[in-house]
Design a protein around this motif. Structure first.
Motif, short mmCIF file in Angstrom:
data_model
loop_
_atom_site.label_atom_id
_atom_site.label_comp_id
_atom_site.label_asym_id
_atom_site.label_seq_id
_atom_site.Cartn_x
_atom_site.Cartn_y
_atom_site.Cartn_z
N LYS A 170 9.59 11.11 5.67
CA LYS A 170 8.52 11.74 5.26
C LYS A 170 7.44 12.15 6.38
N TYR A 171 7.16 11.18 7.21
CA TYR A 171 6.15 11.31 8.29
C TYR A 171 6.51 12.14 9.68
N ARG A 172 7.80 12.51 9.40
CA ARG A 172 8.38 13.30 10.56
C ARG A 172 8.20 12.55 11.92
N GLN A 173 8.64 11.45 11.78
CA GLN A 173 8.49 10.64 13.06
C GLN A 173 9.20 11.04 14.25
N THR A 174 8.51 11.19 15.44
CA THR A 174 9.37 11.61 16.45
C THR A 174 9.25 10.50 17.60
N ASP A 175 8.51 9.36 17.47
CA ASP A 175 8.28 8.27 18.38
C ASP A 175 8.28 6.96 18.02
N ASP A 176 8.50 5.89 18.91
CA ASP A 176 8.67 4.78 18.15
C ASP A 176 8.45 3.66 19.34
N TYR A 177 8.29 2.37 18.90
CA TYR A 177 7.78 1.54 20.00
C TYR A 177 9.09 1.12 21.00
N ASP A 182 8.33 23.22 17.51
CA ASP A 182 7.67 21.83 16.92
C ASP A 182 8.74 20.82 16.72
N LEU A 183 8.65 19.56 17.54
CA LEU A 183 9.76 18.66 17.48
C LEU A 183 9.69 17.97 16.11
N LYS A 184 8.37 17.94 15.69
CA LYS A 184 8.04 17.15 14.49
C LYS A 184 8.78 17.68 13.27
N ALA A 185 9.40 19.10 13.27
CA ALA A 185 10.40 19.64 12.30
C ALA A 185 11.54 18.91 12.21
N TYR A 186 11.83 18.11 13.13
CA TYR A 186 13.26 17.50 13.51
C TYR A 186 12.88 15.79 13.29
N GLY A 187 11.48 15.47 13.18
CA GLY A 187 11.25 14.17 13.03
C GLY A 187 11.97 13.31 11.80
N LYS A 188 11.77 12.27 11.73
CA LYS A 188 12.61 11.12 10.84
C LYS A 188 11.49 10.83 9.81
N PHE A 235 11.36 -0.56 23.50
CA PHE A 235 12.16 -1.94 23.50
C PHE A 235 11.80 -2.69 24.63
N GLY A 236 11.51 -4.04 24.42
CA GLY A 236 11.16 -4.70 25.59
C GLY A 236 9.77 -5.13 25.63
N GLY A 237 9.11 -4.49 24.51
CA GLY A 237 7.47 -4.86 24.40
C GLY A 237 6.34 -4.35 25.13
N ASP A 238 6.79 -3.24 25.82
CA ASP A 238 5.81 -2.53 26.61
C ASP A 238 5.00 -1.81 25.61
N ALA A 239 3.52 -1.67 26.25
CA ALA A 239 2.64 -0.98 25.31
C ALA A 239 3.03 0.56 25.37
N GLY A 240 2.74 1.16 24.30
CA GLY A 240 2.75 2.69 24.40
C GLY A 240 4.03 3.18 23.38
N MET A 241 3.96 4.49 22.99
CA MET A 241 4.91 4.90 22.29
C MET A 241 6.11 5.68 22.97
N VAL A 242 7.27 5.69 22.57
CA VAL A 242 8.30 6.51 23.28
C VAL A 242 8.90 7.39 22.36
N MET A 243 9.10 8.74 23.04
CA MET A 243 9.90 9.66 22.13
C MET A 243 11.27 9.38 21.80
N MET A 244 11.89 9.55 20.67
CA MET A 244 12.98 9.09 20.32
C MET A 244 14.14 10.15 20.63
N ILE A 245 15.20 9.86 20.83
CA ILE A 245 16.27 10.57 20.98
C ILE A 245 17.05 11.47 20.24
N GLU A 246 16.92 10.92 18.68
CA GLU A 246 17.50 11.87 17.74
C GLU A 246 16.97 13.18 17.34
N PRO A 247 15.71 13.23 17.24
CA PRO A 247 14.96 14.31 16.93
C PRO A 247 15.31 15.52 18.19
#
Ligand code: SAH
Length: 244
Positions: free
Chosen positions: A60-67, A52-58, A69-81
């Motif tokens: 309190k909310y174990r975040q694994t995705d973010d907006y 479960d990648l969420k175990a490595y999320g950022k 860059f460039g303003g496109d719609a949709g969330m992107v899975m982050m590199i750190e986790p």
């Protein structure tokens, strides 16, 4: 008893391992817990570990995705986790392939399933949302695989498809009756028609030759039907490098 322990240990050392990384482990549980894959897991032919990648999320909310860059719609899975989880896995063993499921990856095929089934340790990363940060693809992934020209909500079903196709090829996973050798694509052709009892259902009859008991004639008939079917339904398979 002692000897059998030694053999069990030797066997254990060479079993294939598939690590699957996902934000939705629940989606993978059922597809990998039944039938041939279940038998291969309980028979120690393969070890499948779902992370479960969420175990490595950022945070309190174990975040694994973010907006994006460039303003496109949709969330992107982050590199750190992903990076941290991969580092932890790589500390334990070396991996032959780190796969990412992606619609723009190499089309999955029986040939690729055969190749993967000969490897020892593989990782499959499932994307979600809009996809994953390109830097994961550029620096951490060794191969990208698509299961077809359509877009799924996440890579979990694709990972299940790949895992199923690979695991059923492991020596001992299939019984004689389900042998992979007579399946479609294995010799570059589609499988011939198959029938079971009753031999006559309301006048719809099984081809006589299959009831003849003559294995050579039956084999020839099956080869002929295989070729007919392939020429008719998938002419692209004939005379291509899919046949080897
Ligand atoms: N924005 C992406 C699609 C993202 S779909 C694009 O247009 O290419 C979300 C995730 O589902 C992807 O990151 C991928 O892991 C998975 N996925 C979707 N379709 C797939 C396919 N045909 N084969 C393999 N994985 C797929």
């Amino acid at each position: 008893m002692k000897n059998s322990n030694i053999w069990n240990y030797a066997y254990f050392c060479i079993i294939m391992r598939i690590d699957i990384i996902t934000v939705l482990p629940e989606l993978l549980e059922s597809p990998l817990s039944h039938s041939i894959v279940k038998r291969a897991r309980t028979g120690s032919l393969v070890q499948i570990v779902i992370h479960d990648l969420k175990a490595y999320g950022k945070g309190k909310y174990r975040q694994t995705d973010d907006y994006a860059f460039g303003g496109d719609a949709g969330m992107v899975m982050m590199i750190e986790p992903v990076y941290k989880l991969l580092e932890d896995l790589k500390k334990e063993r070396s991996y032959d392939e780190i796969l990412y499921t992606s619609p723009d990856g190499e089309p999955f095929s029986q040939k690729e399933a055969n190749r993967l089934s000969c490897l020892q340790n593989i990782i499959i990363l499932c994307g979600h949302y809009k996809g994953i940060d390109q830097r994961i693809r550029d620096h951490l992934i060794t191969k990208e695989i698509s299961i077809g020209d359509y877009v799924l909500s996440g890579g979990e079903l694709a990972a299940a498809v790949i895992t199923d196709a690979v695991v059923r090829l492991l020596p001992g996973a299939l019984t004689d009756e389900t042998s992979a050798l007579t399946d479609s694509f294995q010799d570059g052709l589609l499988a011939p028609p198959i029938y079971t009892r009753p031999a006559d259902f309301m006048g719809w009859k099984v081809p006589e030759i299959l009831l003849s008991g003559d294995p050579v004639k039956i084999r020839n008939w099956q080869e002929e039907k295989s070729l007919d079917r392939t020429e008719r339904l998938r002419p692209d398979l004939i005379d291509t490098d899919n046949r080897d």
